[in-house]
Design a protein around this motif. Structure first.
Motif, PDB file in Angstrom:
ATOM      1  N   PHE A 105       0.874  -1.142   0.083  1.00  0.00           N
ATOM      2  CA  PHE A 105       0.150  -0.055  -0.019  1.00  0.00           C
ATOM      3  C   PHE A 105       0.817   1.343  -0.114  1.00  0.00           C
ATOM      4  CE2 PHE A 105      -2.184   3.462   2.643  1.00  0.00           C
ATOM      5  CZ  PHE A 105      -3.356   3.464   1.881  1.00  0.00           C
ATOM      6  N   LEU A 106       1.906   1.197   0.762  1.00  0.00           N
ATOM      7  CA  LEU A 106       2.663   2.500   0.968  1.00  0.00           C
ATOM      8  C   LEU A 106       3.602   2.694  -0.343  1.00  0.00           C
ATOM      9  CD1 LEU A 106       4.620   2.582   4.202  1.00  0.00           C
ATOM     10  CD2 LEU A 106       3.183   4.382   3.125  1.00  0.00           C
ATOM     11  N   ARG A 107       3.909   1.472  -0.977  1.00  0.00           N
ATOM     12  CA  ARG A 107       4.799   1.250  -2.019  1.00  0.00           C
ATOM     13  C   ARG A 107       3.675   2.182  -3.321  1.00  0.00           C
ATOM     14  NH1 ARG A 107       5.815  -4.158  -1.124  1.00  0.00           N
ATOM     15  NH2 ARG A 107       8.072  -4.268  -0.290  1.00  0.00           N
ATOM     16  N   ASP A 108       2.530   1.761  -3.337  1.00  0.00           N
ATOM     17  CA  ASP A 108       1.754   2.185  -4.417  1.00  0.00           C
ATOM     18  C   ASP A 108       1.595   3.794  -3.994  1.00  0.00           C
ATOM     19  OD1 ASP A 108       1.352  -0.156  -5.319  1.00  0.00           O
ATOM     20  OD2 ASP A 108      -0.461  -0.647  -4.794  1.00  0.00           O
ATOM     21  N   TRP A 109       1.371   4.122  -2.951  1.00  0.00           N
ATOM     22  CA  TRP A 109       1.138   5.721  -2.574  1.00  0.00           C
ATOM     23  C   TRP A 109       2.505   6.118  -3.193  1.00  0.00           C
ATOM     24  CZ3 TRP A 109       4.943   7.851   0.865  1.00  0.00           C
ATOM     25  CH2 TRP A 109       4.832   9.238   1.054  1.00  0.00           C
TER      26      TRP A 109
ATOM     27  N   THR B 103       5.699  12.069  -8.068  1.00  0.00           N
ATOM     28  CA  THR B 103       6.689  12.190  -9.263  1.00  0.00           C
ATOM     29  C   THR B 103       8.025  13.022  -8.892  1.00  0.00           C
ATOM     30  OG1 THR B 103       5.502  14.441  -9.828  1.00  0.00           O
ATOM     31  CG2 THR B 103       4.822  12.626 -10.912  1.00  0.00           C
ATOM     32  N   GLU B 104       7.929  13.669  -7.865  1.00  0.00           N
ATOM     33  CA  GLU B 104       9.261  14.416  -7.349  1.00  0.00           C
ATOM     34  C   GLU B 104      10.084  13.250  -6.568  1.00  0.00           C
ATOM     35  OE1 GLU B 104       6.302  14.785  -3.932  1.00  0.00           O
ATOM     36  OE2 GLU B 104       6.259  14.618  -6.079  1.00  0.00           O
TER      37      GLU B 104
ATOM     38  N   PRO C 100      10.373  10.569   1.236  1.00  0.00           N
ATOM     39  CA  PRO C 100       9.305  11.401   1.723  1.00  0.00           C
ATOM     40  C   PRO C 100       8.667  11.267   2.885  1.00  0.00           C
ATOM     41  CG  PRO C 100       8.529   9.912   0.168  1.00  0.00           C
ATOM     42  CD  PRO C 100       9.743   9.554   0.202  1.00  0.00           C
ATOM     43  N   GLU C 101       8.241  12.318   3.646  1.00  0.00           N
ATOM     44  CA  GLU C 101       7.295  12.094   4.710  1.00  0.00           C
ATOM     45  C   GLU C 101       6.059  11.433   4.290  1.00  0.00           C
ATOM     46  OE1 GLU C 101       7.780  12.790   7.804  1.00  0.00           O
ATOM     47  OE2 GLU C 101       9.585  14.018   7.913  1.00  0.00           O
TER      48      GLU C 101
END
Length: 279
Positions: A234-238, A243-244, A252-253
């Motif tokens: 789920f986190l990988r998909d998020w 894109t940055e 990223p936070e």
């Protein structure tokens, strides 16, 4: 106590002849530790692993000495363990096509040298579970690469390679039987094996957790679709929507709503598998 190793999620301490394995709430994706913790994650991974070690004790011994003889500040997320001489092979079993296994199949028609039928698609169930080992690379030194069974034989010898394969597949089959009865599909899993002072292969690290396995909601599974993940996919998909971010450190936070949704998945897996409420 001496800190022996600080990994992406766990710290390993020496305490006399034993080691203490301490799970944190850190989360990593693509080998990058993200700056935002997932509350209770360390305790959930530890308690779920302990539950699985007990369920599978008749399949293969494990490294656990005690889950209570640990410092009070680490209660619930630390275990006292036997020191193992870890096998330098990532032992992976797959029953379904997903992730890197799917990419390998789409390119070669095989995974780790295991030929598979034509026409399989994402989330396809395989004719039978397969052993798909990879190299074990230290953090920061690159990514694990697929190995063939012949590679494992060359590295570990024929007898040990056969045991690694047998244990990995039996752990997966037994785990899958338990999970399916609770409405969960284990698409694949990774286990860690090492050799104890008695010369016996034993399970180490964690076992059949949302960090080491790919869990799907069984009632939402179908080949060609994307099942509801009950793990850190789920986190990988998020993160793929960012894109940055180029998948290198620093990560990223994680927004509060994504933290909550991730924690909820870990809790759901724990409660559905064990039958106990998480509190």
């Amino acid at each position: 106590m001496e800190l022996l190793h600080s990994g992406k999620v766990r710290e390993v301490y020496a305490d006399g002849r034993d080691i203490l394995l301490v799970a944190s709430d850190r989360v990593s994706i693509y080998d990058v530790v993200l700056p935002t913790p997932i509350p209770d994650k360390g305790k959930i991974l530890t308690q779920l692993s302990l539950w699985w070690f007990e369920q599978l004790a008749d399949v293969v011994p494990n490294h656990i000495i005690s889950s209570t003889d640990v410092p009070a500040e680490w209660a619930g997320r630390a275990v006292r363990c036997e020191r193992l001489d870890m096998v330098m092979v990532e032992c992976i079993a797959r029953g379904y096509l997903a992730g890197s296994g799917l990419k390998e199949y789409e390119r070669d028609g095989a995974v780790s040298g295991v030929e598979l039928p034509e026409g399989l698609i994402e989330a396809s169930e395989l004719p039978e579970p397969i052993f798909t080992p990879t190299t074990k690379v230290a953090p920061g030194e690159g990514h694990d690469e697929f190995m063939t069974y012949a590679d494992v034989e060359a590295k570990e010898g024929a007898e040990r390679a056969a045991e690694l394969k047998r244990i990995t597949l039996e752990v997966y089959r037994r785990g899958q039987d338990v999970a399916r009865a609770k409405g969960i599909i284990i698409a694949d899993t990774k286990i860690e094996l090492g050799i104890g002072s008695d010369g016996v292969l034993k399970l180490g690290d964690e076992l059949l957790t949302p960090d080491s396995s790919r869990f799907w909601a069984a009632d939402e599974w179908k080949p060609g679709g994307t099942p509801r993940y009950l793990d850190k996919q789920f986190l990988r998909d998020w993160s793929s929507s960012l894109t940055e971010w180029d998948r290198t450190a620093p990560g990223p936070e994680i927004p509060d709503e994504v933290v909550e949704a991730t924690r909820n998945r870990y809790v759901e897996v724990y409660e559905r598998l064990t039958g106990d409420r998480w509190n």
